[in-house]
Design a protein around this motif. Sequence first.
Motif, PDB file in Angstrom:
ATOM      1  N   GLY A 177     -11.432   0.447  12.145  1.00 38.53           N
ATOM      2  CA  GLY A 177     -11.943   1.552  12.943  1.00 38.53           C
ATOM      3  C   GLY A 177     -13.210   1.320  13.726  1.00 38.53           C
ATOM      4  N   SER A 178     -13.568   0.065  14.018  1.00 36.95           N
ATOM      5  CA  SER A 178     -14.730  -0.185  14.864  1.00 36.95           C
ATOM      6  C   SER A 178     -14.573  -1.524  15.549  1.00 36.95           C
ATOM      7  CB  SER A 178     -16.027  -0.172  14.041  1.00 36.95           C
ATOM      8  OG  SER A 178     -16.146  -1.348  13.261  1.00 36.95           O
ATOM      9  N   PHE A 318     -16.084   7.286   3.017  1.00 30.10           N
ATOM     10  CA  PHE A 318     -15.244   8.181   3.804  1.00 30.10           C
ATOM     11  C   PHE A 318     -15.642   8.192   5.282  1.00 30.10           C
ATOM     12  CE2 PHE A 318     -15.538   9.623  -0.590  1.00 30.10           C
ATOM     13  CZ  PHE A 318     -14.207   9.505  -0.957  1.00 30.10           C
ATOM     14  N   ASP A 319     -16.696   7.445   5.606  1.00 29.65           N
ATOM     15  CA  ASP A 319     -17.066   7.232   7.003  1.00 29.65           C
ATOM     16  C   ASP A 319     -16.507   5.918   7.530  1.00 29.65           C
ATOM     17  OD1 ASP A 319     -18.591   9.565   7.101  1.00 29.65           O
ATOM     18  OD2 ASP A 319     -20.384   8.546   6.357  1.00 29.65           O
ATOM     19  N   GLY A 320     -15.971   5.100   6.612  1.00 27.37           N
ATOM     20  CA  GLY A 320     -15.520   3.784   7.017  1.00 27.37           C
ATOM     21  C   GLY A 320     -16.666   2.885   7.429  1.00 27.37           C
ATOM     22  N   SER A 321     -17.843   3.100   6.851  1.00 18.41           N
ATOM     23  CA  SER A 321     -19.028   2.372   7.301  1.00 18.41           C
ATOM     24  C   SER A 321     -19.137   0.977   6.706  1.00 18.41           C
ATOM     25  CB  SER A 321     -20.294   3.168   6.954  1.00 18.41           C
ATOM     26  OG  SER A 321     -20.365   3.421   5.566  1.00 18.41           O
ATOM     27  N   ASN A 322     -18.363   0.695   5.668  1.00 16.10           N
ATOM     28  CA  ASN A 322     -18.509  -0.592   5.003  1.00 16.10           C
ATOM     29  C   ASN A 322     -17.523  -1.625   5.536  1.00 16.10           C
ATOM     30  OD1 ASN A 322     -16.508   1.145   3.509  1.00 16.10           O
ATOM     31  ND2 ASN A 322     -16.129  -0.775   2.443  1.00 16.10           N
ATOM     32  N   THR A 323     -17.987  -2.866   5.519  1.00 12.22           N
ATOM     33  CA  THR A 323     -17.114  -4.012   5.728  1.00 12.22           C
ATOM     34  C   THR A 323     -17.056  -4.756   4.415  1.00 12.22           C
ATOM     35  OG1 THR A 323     -17.691  -4.201   8.070  1.00 12.22           O
ATOM     36  CG2 THR A 323     -16.749  -6.153   7.018  1.00 12.22           C
ATOM     37  N   GLY A 324     -15.848  -4.999   3.908  1.00 12.17           N
ATOM     38  CA  GLY A 324     -15.716  -5.644   2.606  1.00 12.17           C
ATOM     39  C   GLY A 324     -16.086  -4.702   1.474  1.00 12.17           C
TER      40      GLY A 324
END
Length: 330
Positions: A177-178, A318-324
């Motif tokens: 998503g980014s 729930f923001d999808g802010s993390n990678t891994g």
Amino acid sequence: MSEQQIVLASRPEGRPTRDTFRYETIELDALKADQVLVETLYISVDPYMRGRMNDARSYSQPFDLDAPIQGGVVARVVESTSDLLTVGDTVVGMLDWATKSVVDAKQVRKIDATLAPVSTALGVLGMTGMTAYFGLLDIGNPQSGETVVVSAAAGAVGSIVGQIAKIKGARVVGIAGSAEKIQYLKEELGFDEVINYKTEQIGEALDRTCPDGIDVYFENVGGAIGDAVLDRLNPFARIPVCGAISGYNEQADLGPRVQSKLIIARARMQGFLVGDYGKRFKEAAEQLGKWVSNGELKYEETIFEGFEQVPDAFLGLFDGSNTGKLLVKL
């Protein structure tokens, strides 16, 4: 001695907030026989914890109100009355969200801190990696040349799934998503095709990236993405269902009926829990370790610093802010 813990203050309706959690100061008891006092080093925050905040039937017991939330923790032994563990040992286990805890020695497992960073015991070399390993290989069973689609592909599980599929010779399409995640999947992890679900129409993007259909879909999100994939399954496709985070905060998650789609494709859709494979954890740990050591399997961690950041780290899922893998370092 006084320490801090985080308890479930209320059961969230919809998306959790910081008011879902409450910090408390606690007094720890003296150690009894065969116990250890451990100091928390890393706390894992994971999507499945959202389900345990509901007072509803599920595959694991709900968290109790006004009781400590539990999850994966890496900790250091600072006091011991057990022959199994000594002061200075690094351990991993399902422990309270707390700065320190007194636990039975058999409740934790010693890890070798010289083999890899200890945080990997909560990620690529722990339950996250094993979830990817068993779900993809046992249920997905990707074959060389097949097309594997992974949702939440830059997340803790999805990023490992895609890499294992590549190791097995599959063609891998990742959905994230980014722009940063898309670049990471393509340039760092070697995914063949990528889809940004926030800027592309998902059906058109799947047609573009999967012109010959989809053989394996590793499901992490559910919702509209999963609906679109079901319309593009090849005969005898396999769908390991790991999660459905898009609907975790919804009161009613409604979508198309799947039965006819599965019949048309003669597809197999199977939910699973990594705990189902407990007898084979050693196998997975050894293979994952080999892939990491020889450079075939890369991993990424998103780390929040400080015990006060635990709620924000969880909400970030729930923001999808993390990678891994998403962790909190104390």
